[in-house]
Design a protein around this motif. Structure first.
Motif, PDB file in Angstrom:
ATOM      1  N   PRO A   1      41.900  30.468  33.088  1.00  0.00           N
ATOM      2  CA  PRO A   1      42.365  29.326  32.300  1.00  0.00           C
ATOM      3  C   PRO A   1      41.266  28.550  31.577  1.00  0.00           C
ATOM      4  CG  PRO A   1      42.351  28.750  34.615  1.00  0.00           C
ATOM      5  CD  PRO A   1      42.047  30.226  34.538  1.00  0.00           C
ATOM      6  N   TYR A   2      40.005  28.740  31.948  1.00  0.00           N
ATOM      7  CA  TYR A   2      38.884  28.039  31.315  1.00  0.00           C
ATOM      8  C   TYR A   2      39.027  26.520  31.424  1.00  0.00           C
ATOM      9  CZ  TYR A   2      37.221  32.520  29.680  1.00  0.00           C
ATOM     10  OH  TYR A   2      36.758  33.816  29.645  1.00  0.00           O
ATOM     11  N   GLU A   3      39.553  26.067  32.551  1.00  0.00           N
ATOM     12  CA  GLU A   3      39.571  24.621  32.796  1.00  0.00           C
ATOM     13  C   GLU A   3      38.154  24.079  32.944  1.00  0.00           C
ATOM     14  OE1 GLU A   3      43.734  23.256  34.647  1.00  0.00           O
ATOM     15  OE2 GLU A   3      42.350  24.082  36.113  1.00  0.00           O
ATOM     16  N   GLN A   4      37.223  24.940  33.379  1.00  0.00           N
ATOM     17  CA  GLN A   4      35.819  24.542  33.469  1.00  0.00           C
ATOM     18  C   GLN A   4      35.079  24.755  32.145  1.00  0.00           C
ATOM     19  OE1 GLN A   4      33.817  25.848  37.256  1.00  0.00           O
ATOM     20  NE2 GLN A   4      35.641  27.135  37.444  1.00  0.00           N
ATOM     21  N   GLN A   5      35.814  25.140  31.113  1.00  0.00           N
ATOM     22  CA  GLN A   5      35.261  25.403  29.788  1.00  0.00           C
ATOM     23  C   GLN A   5      34.130  26.439  29.882  1.00  0.00           C
ATOM     24  OE1 GLN A   5      34.936  21.943  27.196  1.00  0.00           O
ATOM     25  NE2 GLN A   5      36.262  20.793  28.555  1.00  0.00           N
ATOM     26  N   LEU A   6      32.956  26.178  29.333  1.00  0.00           N
ATOM     27  CA  LEU A   6      31.906  27.197  29.314  1.00  0.00           C
ATOM     28  C   LEU A   6      31.435  27.580  30.712  1.00  0.00           C
ATOM     29  CD1 LEU A   6      29.757  25.970  26.283  1.00  0.00           C
ATOM     30  CD2 LEU A   6      31.398  27.859  26.336  1.00  0.00           C
ATOM     31  N   ASP A   7      31.613  26.697  31.689  1.00  0.00           N
ATOM     32  CA  ASP A   7      31.201  27.028  33.053  1.00  0.00           C
ATOM     33  C   ASP A   7      32.047  28.141  33.654  1.00  0.00           C
ATOM     34  OD1 ASP A   7      29.183  25.161  33.014  1.00  0.00           O
ATOM     35  OD2 ASP A   7      30.370  23.586  33.974  1.00  0.00           O
ATOM     36  N   GLU A   8      33.202  28.431  33.048  1.00  0.00           N
ATOM     37  CA  GLU A   8      34.058  29.508  33.554  1.00  0.00           C
ATOM     38  C   GLU A   8      33.401  30.875  33.405  1.00  0.00           C
ATOM     39  OE1 GLU A   8      37.181  30.643  35.642  1.00  0.00           O
ATOM     40  OE2 GLU A   8      37.418  28.679  34.685  1.00  0.00           O
ATOM     41  N   PHE A   9      32.469  30.997  32.463  1.00  0.00           N
ATOM     42  CA  PHE A   9      31.843  32.300  32.258  1.00  0.00           C
ATOM     43  C   PHE A   9      31.017  32.746  33.463  1.00  0.00           C
ATOM     44  CE2 PHE A   9      32.345  31.280  27.630  1.00  0.00           C
ATOM     45  CZ  PHE A   9      33.174  32.350  27.338  1.00  0.00           C
ATOM     46  N   LYS A  10      30.493  31.823  34.241  1.00  0.00           N
ATOM     47  CA  LYS A  10      29.665  32.225  35.382  1.00  0.00           C
ATOM     48  C   LYS A  10      30.465  33.031  36.397  1.00  0.00           C
ATOM     49  CE  LYS A  10      26.493  30.437  38.892  1.00  0.00           C
ATOM     50  NZ  LYS A  10      25.810  29.222  39.447  1.00  0.00           N
ATOM     51  N   PRO A  11      31.617  32.528  36.921  1.00  0.00           N
ATOM     52  CA  PRO A  11      32.373  33.368  37.849  1.00  0.00           C
ATOM     53  C   PRO A  11      32.983  34.595  37.178  1.00  0.00           C
ATOM     54  CG  PRO A  11      33.576  31.350  37.372  1.00  0.00           C
ATOM     55  CD  PRO A  11      32.206  31.172  36.807  1.00  0.00           C
ATOM     56  N   ALA A  12      33.336  34.476  35.897  1.00  0.00           N
ATOM     57  CA  ALA A  12      33.932  35.624  35.216  1.00  0.00           C
ATOM     58  C   ALA A  12      32.927  36.766  35.093  1.00  0.00           C
ATOM     59  CB  ALA A  12      34.440  35.207  33.842  1.00  0.00           C
ATOM     60  N   LEU A  13      31.705  36.457  34.705  1.00  0.00           N
ATOM     61  CA  LEU A  13      30.685  37.491  34.578  1.00  0.00           C
ATOM     62  C   LEU A  13      30.295  38.061  35.932  1.00  0.00           C
ATOM     63  CD1 LEU A  13      28.551  35.744  31.835  1.00  0.00           C
ATOM     64  CD2 LEU A  13      29.668  37.978  31.584  1.00  0.00           C
ATOM     65  N   ALA A  14      30.266  37.206  36.954  1.00  0.00           N
ATOM     66  CA  ALA A  14      29.978  37.705  38.303  1.00  0.00           C
ATOM     67  C   ALA A  14      31.068  38.659  38.763  1.00  0.00           C
ATOM     68  CB  ALA A  14      29.844  36.537  39.272  1.00  0.00           C
ATOM     69  N   ALA A  15      32.322  38.344  38.451  1.00  0.00           N
ATOM     70  CA  ALA A  15      33.427  39.227  38.824  1.00  0.00           C
ATOM     71  C   ALA A  15      33.336  40.559  38.077  1.00  0.00           C
ATOM     72  CB  ALA A  15      34.753  38.542  38.541  1.00  0.00           C
ATOM     73  N   LEU A  16      32.971  40.510  36.808  1.00  0.00           N
ATOM     74  CA  LEU A  16      32.805  41.753  36.053  1.00  0.00           C
ATOM     75  C   LEU A  16      31.691  42.619  36.645  1.00  0.00           C
ATOM     76  CD1 LEU A  16      33.142  40.486  32.380  1.00  0.00           C
ATOM     77  CD2 LEU A  16      34.662  42.096  33.528  1.00  0.00           C
ATOM     78  N   ARG A  17      30.620  41.979  37.019  1.00  0.00           N
ATOM     79  CA  ARG A  17      29.512  42.734  37.607  1.00  0.00           C
ATOM     80  C   ARG A  17      29.946  43.399  38.911  1.00  0.00           C
ATOM     81  NH1 ARG A  17      24.218  42.945  36.500  1.00  0.00           N
ATOM     82  NH2 ARG A  17      24.448  41.272  34.955  1.00  0.00           N
ATOM     83  N   GLU A  18      30.705  42.665  39.734  1.00  0.00           N
ATOM     84  CA  GLU A  18      31.191  43.231  40.988  1.00  0.00           C
ATOM     85  C   GLU A  18      32.192  44.353  40.731  1.00  0.00           C
ATOM     86  OE1 GLU A  18      31.936  43.732  45.164  1.00  0.00           O
ATOM     87  OE2 GLU A  18      30.260  43.078  43.912  1.00  0.00           O
ATOM     88  N   GLY A  19      33.080  44.154  39.753  1.00  0.00           N
ATOM     89  CA  GLY A  19      34.029  45.208  39.427  1.00  0.00           C
ATOM     90  C   GLY A  19      33.345  46.478  38.961  1.00  0.00           C
ATOM     91  N   LEU A  20      32.350  46.341  38.100  1.00  0.00           N
ATOM     92  CA  LEU A  20      31.617  47.507  37.616  1.00  0.00           C
ATOM     93  C   LEU A  20      30.871  48.209  38.742  1.00  0.00           C
ATOM     94  CD1 LEU A  20      30.287  45.949  34.309  1.00  0.00           C
ATOM     95  CD2 LEU A  20      31.749  47.975  34.436  1.00  0.00           C
ATOM     96  N   ARG A  21      30.406  47.449  39.706  1.00  0.00           N
ATOM     97  CA  ARG A  21      29.720  48.069  40.847  1.00  0.00           C
ATOM     98  C   ARG A  21      30.694  48.887  41.682  1.00  0.00           C
ATOM     99  NH1 ARG A  21      28.721  47.405  46.165  1.00  0.00           N
ATOM    100  NH2 ARG A  21      30.162  45.642  46.347  1.00  0.00           N
ATOM    101  N   ARG A  22      31.909  48.387  41.852  1.00  0.00           N
ATOM    102  CA  ARG A  22      32.878  49.045  42.725  1.00  0.00           C
ATOM    103  C   ARG A  22      33.691  50.122  42.005  1.00  0.00           C
ATOM    104  NH1 ARG A  22      33.612  46.347  47.529  1.00  0.00           N
ATOM    105  NH2 ARG A  22      35.628  47.365  47.769  1.00  0.00           N
TER     106      ARG A  22
END
Length: 285
Positions: free
Chosen positions: A170-191
């Motif tokens: 939802p980007y309620e944290q605005q630009l700060d939302e990218f930090k968990p989103a990118l971390a999740a992508l990195r974890e997904g790519l690893r798995r």
């Protein structure tokens, strides 16, 4: 979290997201092997454009409704409008499909879909929408954490080599939302490194997204493609001027399929200063 997608269902961002999502699904379904799709921030799966929330913003008028009033030429846009029509045939003239419905519509009997939704009311509505759909599993859980818990995917004895992960926070944290989103992508790519990943994001001013673009380029994907549609010039920091999708490991020739679709969406939906772009952050090997 206070975000409700019902306020924005069918708007220009949904058009971009769902046109692209259907193109991704069709590429997966073109091969016979079963595939798996994970929708991390699924919402309720099905919306009504005549309810109070949608009527309050009226955003669908500048999105799906405008396309429906036009004879679209691009096959990807026609595919999207056919899916909306199928949803309305099943659920009424005011229905609008969310991404879980689009996934269930586009994928096949042998494919499986997992949808995550943290808000209890939305998760209950999602379960209700898919109570008779055995291919769809609904998880009332944090979508980011699901990439660690549900990947690589396995349903019963079936392990899925191919698939798609859609991350639409939802980007309620605005630009700060990218930090968990990118971390999740990195974890997904690893798995599950061979999957395709799609991260939706809002665009206010592109220059504010430069740190995100740099971080996305550094992700360990084989390829990375940006797909953006701006409704107007991005000179206002106070409104969402457009949206985009970061596509990791997109299927072959997806960019060629989306180029004319973006051009037509920009022409039909955009205001003065509208723009679109497809840009490779990392070209396929």
């Amino acid at each position: 979290m206070n975000y409700r997608h019902a306020f924005h269902a069918g708007n220009h961002a949904d058009v971009l997201k769902h046109v692209t999502l259907l193109a991704l699904c069709d590429a997966l379904a073109a091969k016979p092997a079963p595939c798996f799709a994970l929708d991390t921030h699924a919402g309720r799966g099905l919306y009504r454009l005549d309810d109070a929330q949608a009527q309050r913003t009226g955003e669908a008028a500048g999105g799906v409704a405008r396309l429906q009033a036009t004879d679209v030429r691009d096959p990807a846009l026609a595919r999207y409008l056919d899916a909306v029509r199928a949803c309305r045939d099943a659920h009424g003239a005011a229905a609008y499909p969310g991404s879980p419905w689009m996934l269930a519509h586009a994928l096949r009997a042998q494919d499986r879909i997992a949808c995550c939704e943290l808000q209890a009311e939305e998760a209950d509505a999602l379960r209700s929408a898919f109570r008779e759909e055995p291919r769809v599993a609904v998880h009332a859980r944090d979508g980011y954490a699901a990439l660690g818990a549900l990947l690589p995917p396995r349903v019963g004895k079936t392990r899925f080599a191919r698939g798609l992960v859609l991350i639409d926070p939802p980007y309620e944290q605005q630009l700060d939302e990218f930090k968990p989103a990118l971390a999740a992508l990195r974890e997904g790519l690893r798995r599950w490194p061979q999957a395709t990943y799609a991260l939706w994001y809002p665009v206010r001013q592109r220059r504010a997204l430069q740190p995100f673009y740099r971080a996305a380029t550094a992700l360990p994907a084989k390829s990375a493609l940006l797909c953006e549609l701006l409704m107007r010039a991005d000179d206002s920091p106070l409104r969402m001027n457009g949206s985009g999708l970061l596509l990791l490991n997109p299927p072959w020739r997806l960019d060629a399929a989306l180029t004319p679709a973006l051009r037509e969406m920009r022409a039909l939906l955009g205001e003065p200063g509208a723009d679109s772009r497809l840009e490779w952050l990392r070209t396929p090997p």
